[in-house]
Write an enzyme that holds these catalytic residues in place. Structure first.
Site, PDB file in Angstrom:
ATOM      1  N   ARG A 147      55.218 -19.267  -1.577  1.00 24.46           N
ATOM      2  CA  ARG A 147      56.193 -18.284  -1.146  1.00 24.46           C
ATOM      3  C   ARG A 147      57.331 -19.056  -0.508  1.00 24.46           C
ATOM      4  NH1 ARG A 147      55.871 -14.147   3.917  1.00 24.46           N
ATOM      5  NH2 ARG A 147      56.665 -16.015   4.948  1.00 24.46           N
ATOM      6  N   TYR A 159      63.688 -13.825   9.046  1.00 26.76           N
ATOM      7  CA  TYR A 159      62.251 -13.722   8.911  1.00 26.76           C
ATOM      8  C   TYR A 159      61.713 -14.899   8.100  1.00 26.76           C
ATOM      9  CZ  TYR A 159      57.841 -13.176   6.889  1.00 26.76           C
ATOM     10  OH  TYR A 159      56.571 -13.477   6.507  1.00 26.76           O
ATOM     11  N   ASP A 211      59.431 -12.958   0.011  1.00 29.44           N
ATOM     12  CA  ASP A 211      59.241 -11.745   0.816  1.00 29.44           C
ATOM     13  C   ASP A 211      60.595 -11.277   1.329  1.00 29.44           C
ATOM     14  OD1 ASP A 211      56.891 -10.938   3.519  1.00 29.44           O
ATOM     15  OD2 ASP A 211      58.404  -9.728   2.484  1.00 29.44           O
ATOM     16  N   HIS A 213      61.031  -8.526   2.909  1.00 27.19           N
ATOM     17  CA  HIS A 213      60.672  -7.974   4.236  1.00 27.19           C
ATOM     18  C   HIS A 213      61.423  -6.687   4.548  1.00 27.19           C
ATOM     19  CE1 HIS A 213      58.700  -8.642   8.179  1.00 27.19           C
ATOM     20  NE2 HIS A 213      57.929  -9.385   7.431  1.00 27.19           N
ATOM     21  N   GLU A 237      58.526  -9.307  -2.761  1.00 24.77           N
ATOM     22  CA  GLU A 237      57.673  -8.491  -1.886  1.00 24.77           C
ATOM     23  C   GLU A 237      58.519  -7.628  -0.962  1.00 24.77           C
ATOM     24  OE1 GLU A 237      55.077 -10.919   0.427  1.00 24.77           O
ATOM     25  OE2 GLU A 237      54.787  -9.371   1.925  1.00 24.77           O
ATOM     26  N   GLU A 263      51.793  -4.139   2.616  1.00 21.27           N
ATOM     27  CA  GLU A 263      51.164  -4.708   3.814  1.00 21.27           C
ATOM     28  C   GLU A 263      51.269  -3.768   5.003  1.00 21.27           C
ATOM     29  OE1 GLU A 263      53.539  -8.333   4.134  1.00 21.27           O
ATOM     30  OE2 GLU A 263      54.102  -7.648   6.129  1.00 21.27           O
ATOM     31  N   ARG A 284      49.251  -4.864  -1.533  1.00 18.55           N
ATOM     32  CA  ARG A 284      49.167  -5.886  -0.482  1.00 18.55           C
ATOM     33  C   ARG A 284      48.299  -5.493   0.707  1.00 18.55           C
ATOM     34  NH1 ARG A 284      50.459 -10.510   0.525  1.00 18.55           N
ATOM     35  NH2 ARG A 284      52.003 -10.357   2.178  1.00 18.55           N
ATOM     36  N   GLU A 340      47.194 -14.351  -0.015  1.00 20.00           N
ATOM     37  CA  GLU A 340      48.106 -15.058   0.888  1.00 20.00           C
ATOM     38  C   GLU A 340      47.313 -15.999   1.773  1.00 20.00           C
ATOM     39  OE1 GLU A 340      50.582 -12.450   3.162  1.00 20.00           O
ATOM     40  OE2 GLU A 340      51.714 -14.086   4.062  1.00 20.00           O
ATOM     41  N   TRP A 403      63.156  -4.850  10.242  1.00 18.80           N
ATOM     42  CA  TRP A 403      62.873  -6.276  10.478  1.00 18.80           C
ATOM     43  C   TRP A 403      62.002  -6.797   9.369  1.00 18.80           C
ATOM     44  CZ3 TRP A 403      58.115  -8.788  11.437  1.00 18.80           C
ATOM     45  CH2 TRP A 403      58.277 -10.178  11.631  1.00 18.80           C
TER      46      TRP A 403
HETATM   47  C1  CS2 Z   1      54.749 -11.087   6.256  1.00 16.09           C
HETATM   48  C2  CS2 Z   1      53.934 -10.957   7.494  1.00 16.09           C
HETATM   49  O1  CS2 Z   1      53.097 -12.574   5.457  1.00 16.09           O
HETATM   50  C3  CS2 Z   1      53.889 -11.659   5.143  1.00 16.09           C
HETATM   51  O2  CS2 Z   1      53.998 -11.182   4.016  1.00 16.09           O
HETATM   52  O3  CS2 Z   1      55.318  -9.872   5.871  1.00 16.09           O
HETATM   53  O4  CS2 Z   1      53.778 -12.218   8.028  1.00 16.09           O
HETATM   54  C4  CS2 Z   1      54.491 -10.027   8.558  1.00 16.09           C
HETATM   55  O5  CS2 Z   1      55.741 -10.502   8.985  1.00 16.09           O
HETATM   56  C5  CS2 Z   1      53.527 -10.030   9.731  1.00 16.09           C
HETATM   57  O6  CS2 Z   1      52.235  -9.723   9.251  1.00 16.09           O
HETATM   58  C6  CS2 Z   1      53.933  -9.014  10.776  1.00 16.09           C
HETATM   59  O7  CS2 Z   1      52.951  -9.006  11.779  1.00 16.09           O
HETATM   60 MG    MG Z   2      55.247  -9.567   3.817  1.00 16.22          MG
END
Ligand code: CS2
Ligand code: MG
Length: 403
Positions: A147, A159, A211, A213, A237, A263, A284, A340, A403
């Site tokens: 990633r 991020y 990602d 995000h 993602e 996620e 996810r 992951e 975020w």
């Molecule tokens: C991120 C996460 O790993 C990922 O795909 O989206 O690290 C996310 O930022 C954290 O789980 C938030 O707690």
């Molecule tokens: Mg993520």
């Protein structure tokens, strides 16, 4: 197999984790992960007040009935806190059942569909070159999938990229939310160059993931997906916030870039339209947030009818208990996609023991009865909880963003 005790271990070896331990009269116990990053004590309160008292005296073998009791019986159903609590109970009960059966959890699920489980690494850098350096290092370590997240010129903090090389970037150390500033324009104008550079340097064989995000609008995600098609990503993602599942119809009309979502989902109902209309390619939701083994099996089975594969969330804010259970699930599930992998801090590895191995870019499941993860409660006491918060994001004009 009566439940005689159930209690929580809250510890912070490297970051906060909440572990549920369910003990049966025979002494057999199971562990579940109840960690919800930035909301840990909310789940602790939910479990302490509304779940654990109702567990004592129940038959631990009745996993499905207990799941239904805490789901249908909750009245205020679903949501991240409730489902993290139910997930922890569920995984602990599957751990107990597998131990009682004397078999590793994957056997109880249906046996191996694969010998090992492909993982993807986090390769980050303050700029494209430093991210490429990370990609090279991880390919040397045997990863088949990376990633990539890199700094964006003109955006101070983004991020997935640490402020200083080598620092952890998954925020877990700010007592109150840090405020970051985001620019979609700067991001969209720059990030395709990152993927072009990875393909230029490392060729076509390595799987490349990214990602977003949750930060784009559907048409912006469509633009990005279309623009990066020449780099054939393994997935983009969370390209948009996914409460509105319809958004993905618009994205799908414009691009063949595979999409991963979920996620932040915590039940099959969050996915229904996305799966049934084949608007995504990977699910996810991690086992510790999506209702445990019992519910993730349902989600994965529904997804399999629509050619959708698993891609479990697995950063360090999910505990080794969650990862341990995930490796068993990944070993069994027929429509496996990828797992992951973000290496835990040394302190975390000190407190949690596990029998899964990681080698050559893949997880190899252990053979111990249960999910194979345990916790050293004495060592856990050395790491007291400390409130942690995820950041918030604002646009350059101050608008509160995703975020
Ligand atoms: C991120 C996460 O790993 C990922 O795909 O989206 O690290 C996310 O930022 C954290 O789980 C938030 O707690
Ligand atoms: Mg993520």
């Amino acid at each position: 197999m009566k439940i005689s005790d159930a209690y929580l271990i809250v510890t912070s070896p490297g970051r906060n984790f909440v572990t549920l331990k369910i003990v049966t009269e025979s002494g057999t116990y199971g562990l579940g992960d109840a960690t919800l990053n930035g909301r840990e004590l909310s789940v602790v309160a939910y479990l302490q007040e509304h779940v654990l008292p109702a567990l004592i005296g129940r038959d631990a073998s009745r996993i499905e009935d207990i799941w239904q009791y805490f789901y249908r019986g909750a009245y205020w159903r679903r949501g991240p806190v409730t489902m993290a609590a139910i997930s922890a109970v569920d995984v602990a009960l599957w751990d107990i059942k597998a131990k009682a059966a004397g078999m590793p959890l994957y056997q109880l699920l249906g046996g191996k569909s694969r010998e090992r489980v492909m993982a993807y690494a986090h390769c980050t850098g303050k700029d494209i070159d430093s991210c490429l350096e990370q990609v090279g290092k991880h390919i040397e370590q045997g990863y088949r999938a990376v990633r990539v997240q890199a700094g964006i010129p003109g955006i101070k903090t983004i991020y997935g990229v640490a402020k200083r090389e080598g620092d952890r970037y998954e925020p877990a150390d700010a007592e109150l939310p840090a405020e970051h500033v985001w620019s979609t324009e700067k991001y969209l104008n720059h990030v395709p160059k990152l993927f072009a550079a990875v393909r230029e340097r490392f060729g076509d064989d390595i799987h490349v993931l990214h990602d977003v995000h949750h930060r784009l609008t559907p048409i912006e995600a469509a633009r990005l997906g279309k623009e990066v098609e020449p780099y054939h990503l393994f997935w983009l993602e969370d390209c948009v916030p996914a409460e509105n599942q319809q958004s993905f119809k618009l994205i799908r009309q414009h691009t063949t870039t595979p999409l991963a979502v979920g996620e932040v989902f915590n039940s099959i109902h969050d996915y229904r339209e996305l799966i049934e209309s084949q608007l995504i390619d990977y699910i996810r939701t991690p086992i510790s947030h999506g209702g445990g083994i019992t519910h993730l099996r349902r989600i994965a089975d529904l997804a399999s009818l629509y050619h959708i594969r698993t891609g479990f969330h697995g950063p360090t804010d999910l505990s080794p208990v969650c990862l341990g259970a995930a490796v068993h699930f990944d070993t069994w599930v027929p429509n496996f996609g990828i797992q992951e992998h973000m290496p835990y801090a040394a302190e975390t590895e000190e407190v949690f023991s596990h029998d899964y191995r990681f080698e050559d870019g893949h997880f190899v499941v252990g053979e111990k009865p249960g999910h194979g993860v345990d916790i050293d409660e004495e060592k856990a006491k050395q790491y007291p909880y400390k409130r942690a918060s995820l950041p918030v994001n604002r646009l350059e004009d101050g608008t509160l963003w995703h975020w």
